[in-house]
Structure formats: structure tokens, C-alpha cells
Design a protein around this motif. Structure first.
Motif, mmCIF file in Angstrom:
data_model
loop_
_atom_site.group_PDB
_atom_site.id
_atom_site.type_symbol
_atom_site.label_atom_id
_atom_site.label_comp_id
_atom_site.label_asym_id
_atom_site.label_seq_id
_atom_site.Cartn_x
_atom_site.Cartn_y
_atom_site.Cartn_z
ATOM 1 N N SER A 323 0.810 -1.223 0.000
ATOM 2 C CA SER A 323 0.000 0.000 0.000
ATOM 3 C C SER A 323 0.840 1.269 0.000
ATOM 4 C CB SER A 323 -0.937 0.010 1.211
ATOM 5 O OG SER A 323 -0.203 -0.006 2.423
ATOM 6 N N GLY A 324 2.165 1.154 0.188
ATOM 7 C CA GLY A 324 3.035 2.326 0.157
ATOM 8 C C GLY A 324 3.601 2.719 1.511
ATOM 9 N N LYS A 325 3.447 1.881 2.526
ATOM 10 C CA LYS A 325 3.925 2.220 3.865
ATOM 11 C C LYS A 325 5.447 2.340 3.894
ATOM 12 C CE LYS A 325 2.238 -1.346 5.997
ATOM 13 N NZ LYS A 325 1.855 -2.161 4.827
ATOM 14 N N SER A 326 6.143 1.283 3.474
ATOM 15 C CA SER A 326 7.609 1.306 3.486
ATOM 16 C C SER A 326 8.150 2.343 2.515
ATOM 17 C CB SER A 326 8.166 -0.083 3.142
ATOM 18 O OG SER A 326 7.790 -1.031 4.120
ATOM 19 N N THR A 327 7.455 2.546 1.396
ATOM 20 C CA THR A 327 7.871 3.568 0.426
ATOM 21 C C THR A 327 7.872 4.945 1.065
ATOM 22 O OG1 THR A 327 6.992 2.256 -1.410
ATOM 23 C CG2 THR A 327 7.322 4.600 -1.808
ATOM 24 N N THR A 328 6.879 5.222 1.917
ATOM 25 C CA THR A 328 6.821 6.507 2.625
ATOM 26 C C THR A 328 8.060 6.701 3.487
ATOM 27 O OG1 THR A 328 4.401 6.395 2.692
ATOM 28 C CG2 THR A 328 5.472 7.904 4.231
ATOM 29 N N GLY A 329 8.428 5.670 4.245
ATOM 30 C CA GLY A 329 9.618 5.773 5.097
ATOM 31 C C GLY A 329 10.885 5.995 4.297
ATOM 32 N N LEU A 330 11.054 5.270 3.206
ATOM 33 C CA LEU A 330 12.257 5.423 2.380
ATOM 34 C C LEU A 330 12.318 6.802 1.734
ATOM 35 C CD1 LEU A 330 12.305 1.914 0.642
ATOM 36 C CD2 LEU A 330 13.762 2.698 2.516
ATOM 37 N N ALA A 331 11.154 7.342 1.342
ATOM 38 C CA ALA A 331 11.120 8.674 0.739
ATOM 39 C C ALA A 331 11.504 9.748 1.759
ATOM 40 C CB ALA A 331 9.736 8.950 0.172
ATOM 41 N N LEU A 332 11.029 9.596 3.001
ATOM 42 C CA LEU A 332 11.375 10.566 4.039
ATOM 43 C C LEU A 332 12.876 10.578 4.303
ATOM 44 C CD1 LEU A 332 8.546 10.007 6.686
ATOM 45 C CD2 LEU A 332 8.733 11.830 5.008
ATOM 46 N N LEU A 333 13.494 9.419 4.205
ATOM 47 C CA LEU A 333 14.934 9.298 4.467
ATOM 48 C C LEU A 333 15.775 9.665 3.248
ATOM 49 C CD1 LEU A 333 14.578 5.908 6.302
ATOM 50 C CD2 LEU A 333 15.403 7.987 7.391
ATOM 51 N N ARG A 334 15.111 10.047 2.167
ATOM 52 C CA ARG A 334 15.789 10.377 0.913
ATOM 53 C C ARG A 334 16.597 9.184 0.382
ATOM 54 N NH1 ARG A 334 17.326 15.700 -0.006
ATOM 55 N NH2 ARG A 334 18.386 14.803 -1.825
ATOM 56 N N LEU A 335 16.090 7.979 0.588
ATOM 57 C CA LEU A 335 16.737 6.782 0.075
ATOM 58 C C LEU A 335 16.176 6.376 -1.282
ATOM 59 C CD1 LEU A 335 17.054 4.647 3.339
ATOM 60 C CD2 LEU A 335 18.812 6.031 2.219
ATOM 61 N N ILE A 336 15.038 6.960 -1.656
ATOM 62 C CA ILE A 336 14.493 6.804 -2.998
ATOM 63 C C ILE A 336 14.037 8.178 -3.477
ATOM 64 C CG2 ILE A 336 13.759 4.398 -2.718
ATOM 65 C CD1 ILE A 336 10.942 5.405 -2.176
ATOM 66 N N LYS A 337 13.923 8.333 -4.785
ATOM 67 C CA LYS A 337 13.508 9.614 -5.344
ATOM 68 C C LYS A 337 12.031 9.853 -5.089
ATOM 69 C CE LYS A 337 16.951 9.838 -9.039
ATOM 70 N NZ LYS A 337 17.170 9.932 -10.506
ATOM 71 N N ALA A 338 11.714 11.090 -4.738
ATOM 72 C CA ALA A 338 10.320 11.435 -4.450
ATOM 73 C C ALA A 338 10.083 12.898 -4.790
ATOM 74 C CB ALA A 338 9.997 11.172 -2.984
ATOM 75 N N GLN A 339 8.841 13.222 -5.091
ATOM 76 C CA GLN A 339 8.428 14.603 -5.301
ATOM 77 C C GLN A 339 7.646 15.073 -4.081
ATOM 78 O OE1 GLN A 339 6.169 14.617 -8.915
ATOM 79 N NE2 GLN A 339 7.799 13.674 -10.136
ATOM 80 N N GLY A 340 7.636 16.372 -3.869
ATOM 81 C CA GLY A 340 6.940 16.924 -2.722
ATOM 82 C C GLY A 340 7.908 17.564 -1.739
ATOM 83 N N GLU A 341 7.374 18.044 -0.634
ATOM 84 C CA GLU A 341 8.184 18.745 0.366
ATOM 85 C C GLU A 341 8.313 17.913 1.634
ATOM 86 O OE1 GLU A 341 6.266 22.457 1.080
ATOM 87 O OE2 GLU A 341 6.895 23.343 -0.830
#
Length: 540
Positions: A323-341
Motif C-alpha cells: 500500500s506504500g507504507k515502506s515507500t513513505t519511510g524510504l522517501a522521508l529518508l531520501r533513500l528513494i527519489k520522491a516529489q513533494g516537500e
């Protein structure tokens, strides 16, 4: 009495450590009849997985010895069987669902290649017929859009999806005996109920015996015919399931049954400052096809998620696997590319170059979902835990580093004298505690906890939750707590966000948030009727 399908008689297992032997299983005797389920429960490190691996002789021959005992499968002695005989039994007559799918799946092969290998070797199927069988099995274990996932590699799947692929691989061979080592640990309860129903159906169809290793007593109550409880390498109690759970005799069994998550989130000061703010976080992975791998689209893993977190607050992030739970954590840590603030303590993480971001790594730590793949197998526990200290506190002496490592290991319930051992020498639950210790040793302000208690038995889980709550109170830590276990989330978190297919679905207070399912979850298999599937509020 008919001959049991599997009989383990007075088995003892020891690991070689130099010239010495370290005993891990002592005088264990178990029996499983065809069509019967034996649940093996106990705390992490009690010898459950070693017993299971011994059945298939999967422990490394150079590091293990069997001082005594015998393992009989359909009357055949497996401990003294030749390697050629074992190859004919492994995967074909006895299949195993391993505890850690990321380690068990080949990272260089697609899902289709790994599933086809099973069907080709054990059932002699051609690719055309095998593809239909693979799609059917993936659909039965809850993989959405199975046809499009066959070309994925393991790293492109979520933890729960990897676990489901492992389950599919084991079930494809239609074995006489299935050994399931924590098969539902990484799954939300909707998929968990689906998997358990499938196992029950196959058990009836094939008259399959099952050795089911778990720490979830709710599953044991609904699935098992018999239960054996292990502690410190020994079976301390065994009986019929309902009798053992309703009238436990051994003090340790009574302790396990009483160790349910309890407590609530710590009171949050009304003037607590905001430490993390996320606006419109979006993560998409490119879809590529053709020889030149041209991008033909995007798979959206997270779609415009926004939330904030105060100092000392815990935010629970729940939802089904994928559902995107782990993806959220990785994005916050800047371990994967993400858009947003992403704003941390007033600083824009989303705009920072890597060099500027490095000092903030100490203040934001993570406990990953799969401890076995996140711990370096070539480093000792001392080196793993001390690595962050050496980077962020280079002024510390070797003596001070060792003292900090010993202290944090004891805090998370590990024996400090074991710090010179390697991750492979620990159980799955113990490796999870090593990962937690590695994060805590830097005394961070924000910790992303990705399923930190999923592989822990209830007694250790309770200890870890108590520890996290105490550390939060002492150091005003903030937690982003990712989990599929609502009982655990509600004991630690103030707020709750539900994700579904990468989108925000519901949010509210963790204690009172009413999360109504889109469609009632119905499980046809009667033994599962009391599973707590109603406590997960998402579409079945």
C-alpha cells in the motif's frame, strides 16, 4: 497407531564455535500425521527454526553437528540419508516457506523465472502450462495483477508481496509435508486470512501435513491441531491445541499467553513543536519495456501524501502489504527519489544536496523491515552497531564505543557477550533487535520503524514496545511507526493514517479512529472465523 508422516525423536543440534560446541536444540521429540498441523511456538532463539531446518538438512554441514536423535519422514531416516536422496525429497515431498523471503529469493531472477524453475524441476511442466499454473497460484495468494508482476524482480516487491511469492513457490509442488516458518509475519490480516484459508484448503485436498512455526497465538488457536512450546532449545509443553491454550501447565506457556500488547501512547504536551512536515509526497517507479528500456509509463507507489509529526509524537502508518507504507519511510529518508516537500525541524530535506544531508542522518534513523538483508553478514554485531558511532562520533575511543554497544544491546534484550558473533548466528527476532539497537545507539530525534516487531514473539514484542515508550519519554523521540498490527499500533501511537494502493484512505486518533471496511471480509474456512480480521479496516 498409523505411522506418522514426520517423527522427530530425541533430536539434539549443536553449532561448532572453534573447538567448542554450542547446543541450540536439546532432546526434542515431535510427531506430525498426514493432514495434521503442528504449531511450534516460543520466543526468538528458542530453536524453532533450527529444528525446522534440520528436517530438510539445510544447516551448513561444516558448522553443525547432530549429537543424537533421528528424523523420520514416512519411515525414512533423513539424518543419515544421502545428498541424492535428500534432493529428491526437498521441494518435492517436503516444501518450506522460509522466514526471510528477501534472502530466499534470487535477486537476479524475475518472479516468473523462479516460479517456473520450481514447476520445471519438480513437476516437469512446460512453460505454456506452467504460466497458467503460476498465475493461478499468485492470484490465490493475493498478488494483484499477477500477469504484470511476473516480470518483476524481488526488490520491486513489497515485503508482504515477497512473502506471498515464497508461499506460492512452496505450494506449487503440492508437497506431502509443508514447513512454514513464520509465513504470515509480513502480511496484513486480510491477506493473512486469505493465506491461511488457502493452506487449509490445500491441506484437505492433498492430506498434507504441516509444521507451522509462529509467534502469533491467534493463528495457532484457529489453525493448529497440536501445539509444542519451545524454550532454550527444549520442548517445555505439548498438547492438543485447545487444551494447551485453555489450560496451560508450564509457567512459560502461561507467560506467552499473557503477553499481549498493552498500554497507550504517552501524553503529548499541547505546546510540542512540530519536528516533521510532509506536503504532497509522491513516489513513482518508471515502467520500461523493449530492448532500449524506454519508459512507457509510471507505477505510482505513493500519491500526494501529507502529514505532520510533533516532537515526542508517534504516528502509525497502516495498510495492506504493497500500500506504500515502506515507500513513505524510504522517501522521508531520501533513500528513494520522491516529489513533494519534506521539512525536518524547519530544514527542507527535499532541497538538500547529499553532502549537506549527511549530518542529519544521525538525527533521523530507521529500523528496516527485513533485518537479515539490512545487516552486513561479514560484520560482527559489535561492528554493525558501532559503525554509526564511528561515523558521527569519531572522537569516541574504542573503549567508549564498546561500552555504548554493550549498553544498547542490554537495553533491547540482547546478551552483550554475544557482540562478537555474526548476524547469521542469531535468530530472526534477535536480528531485529540488533537492527533496533543500531538505530538507538545514535540517540536520534526521529526514528522510522518499519515493522519493527513483526518477527518478534509476543513476550519480546511487549519488551520492545515498553522500551520504545520509555526511550520516547526520556529523549522526546518521535516515531513513524509502520505496521499492519493494529493492536501494536494502538499501544504506542497517537495518530493513525491508513494507506491503500498508495493513497491516503483514512486518518484519526489511534485509539478512537473508526475505520470501516469498504467490503466486509468473509473467510469461508470455519477454523478462521475468529481471526481478528475485523480490526483491519481496508478492502478485503
Amino acid at each position: 497407531m498409523p505411522q506418522p508422516l514426520l517423527a522427530i525423536n530425541h533430536l539434539s543440534v549443536a553449532f561448532r564455535q572453534g573447538e567448542a560446541l554450542h547446543s541450540v536444540v536439546n532432546d526434542v521429540s515431535l510427531q506430525i500425521a498426514a493432514g495434521e498441523t503442528l504449531a511450534l511456538v516460543g520466543e526468538s532463539g528458542s530453536g524453532k527454526s533450527v529444528t525446522a531446518l534440520s528436517v530438510m538438512r539445510l544447516l551448513h554441514a561444516s558448522s553443525v553437528t547432530y549429537p543424537s536423535g533421528e528424523i523420520l519422514f514416512a519411515g525414512q531416516d533423513l539424518l543419515h540419508a544421502s545428498e541424492q536422496t535428500l534432493r529428491g525429497i526437498r521441494g518435492n515431498q517436503i516444501a518450506m516457506i522460509f522466514q526471510e523471503p528477501m534472502v530466499s529469493l534470487n535477486p537476479l531472477h524475475t518472479v516468473e523465472k523462479q516460479l517456473y524453475e520450481v514447476l520445471s524441476l519438480h513437476r516437469g511442466m512446460r512453460r505454456e502450462a506452467a504460466r497458467a499454473e503460476m498465475l493461478s497460484c499468485l492470484d490465490r495468494v493475493g498478488i494483484r495483477q499477477a500477469a504484470s508482476r511476473l516480470s518483476d524482480f524481488p526488490h520491486q516487491l513489497s515485503g508482504g508481496e515477497r512473502q506471498r511469492v515464497m508461499i506460492a513457490m512452496a505450494l506449487l509442488t503440492q508437497p506431502a509435508l509443508l514447513i512454514a516458518d513464520e509465513p504470515t509475519t509480513a502480511l496484513d490480516v486480510t491477506v493473512q486470512a486469505q493465506i491461511l484459508t488457502l493452506l487449509r484448503e490445500l491441506q484437505r485436498e492433498l492430506n498434507m501435513g504441516m509444521l507451522f512455526i509462529t509467534h502469533n497465538l491467534n493463528i495457532v488457536r484457529q489453525l493448529a491441531d497440536n501445539v509444542s512450546v519451545m524454550r532454550n532449545g527444549r520442548v517445555v509443553e505439548q498438547n492438543r491445541c485447545q487444551h494447551l491454550l485453555n489450560q496451560p501447565q508450564h509457567p512459560y506457556t502461561q507467560q506467552l499467553l499473557a503477553a499481549e500488547p498493552e498500554g497507550c501512547a504517552l501524553p503529548l504536551p499541547p505546546d510540542a513543536p512540530e519536528i516533521l512536515k510532509v506536503n504532497n509526497l509522491h513516489v513513482g517507479f518508471p515502467l520500461r519495456r523493449g530492448v532500449l528500456k524506454r519508459q512507457i509509463g509510471e507505477k505510482v507507489a505513493l500519491n500526494n501524501l501529507s502529514f505532520s509529526l510533533k516532537r515526542g509524537e508517534s504516528l502509525g502508518l497502516v495498510g495492506e502489504s504493497g500500500s506504500g507504507k515502506s515507500t513513505t519511510g524510504l522517501a522521508l529518508l531520501r533513500l528513494i527519489k520522491a516529489q513533494g516537500e519534506i521539512w525536518f525541524d524547519g530544514q527542507p530535506l527535499h532541497q538538500m544536496p547529499r553532502r549537506q544531508l549527511l549530518p542529519l542522518r544521525r538525527r533521523i534513523q530507521v529500523v528496516f523491515q527485513d533485518p537479515n538483508s539490512s545487516l552486513n553478514p561479514r560484520m560482527t554485531v559489535q561492528q554493525i552497531i558501532a559503525e554509526g558511532l564511528a561515523v558521527h562520533h569519531p572522537q569516541l575511543s574504542a573503549t567508549a564505543l564498546q561500552a555504548r554497544v554493550k549498553a544498547v544491546m542490554e537495553e533491547v534484550g540482547l546478551d552483550a557477550d554475544s557482540r562478537h558473533r555474526y548476524p547469521a548466528e542469531f535468530s530472526g527476532g534477535q536480528r531485529q533487535r540488533i537492527a533496533i539497537a543500531r538505530a538507538l545507539v545514535l540517540e536520534p530525534e526521529l526514528i522510522v520503524l518499519d515493522e519493527p516487531t513483526s518477527s518478534l514473539d509476543r513476550s519480546v514484542q511487549k519488551q520492545i514496545l515498553t522500551l520504545l515508550r520509555r526511550l520516547q519519554q526520556q529523549h522526546q523521540l518521535s516515531y513513524l511507526f509502520i505496521s499492519h498490527d493494529l493492536d501494536v499500533v494502538r499501544t504506542l501511537c497517537h495518530q493513525l493514517i491508513v494507506l491503500r494502493q498508495g493513497k491516503w484512505w483514512n486518518r484519526g486518533n489511534a485509539k478512537s479512529c473508526s475505520l470501516r471496511p469498504l467490503r466486509p471480509i468473509r473467510v469461508s474456512c470455519s477454523p478462521l472465523r475468529n481471526l481478528k480480521s475485523e480490526s483491519v479496516e481496508t478492502e478485503a
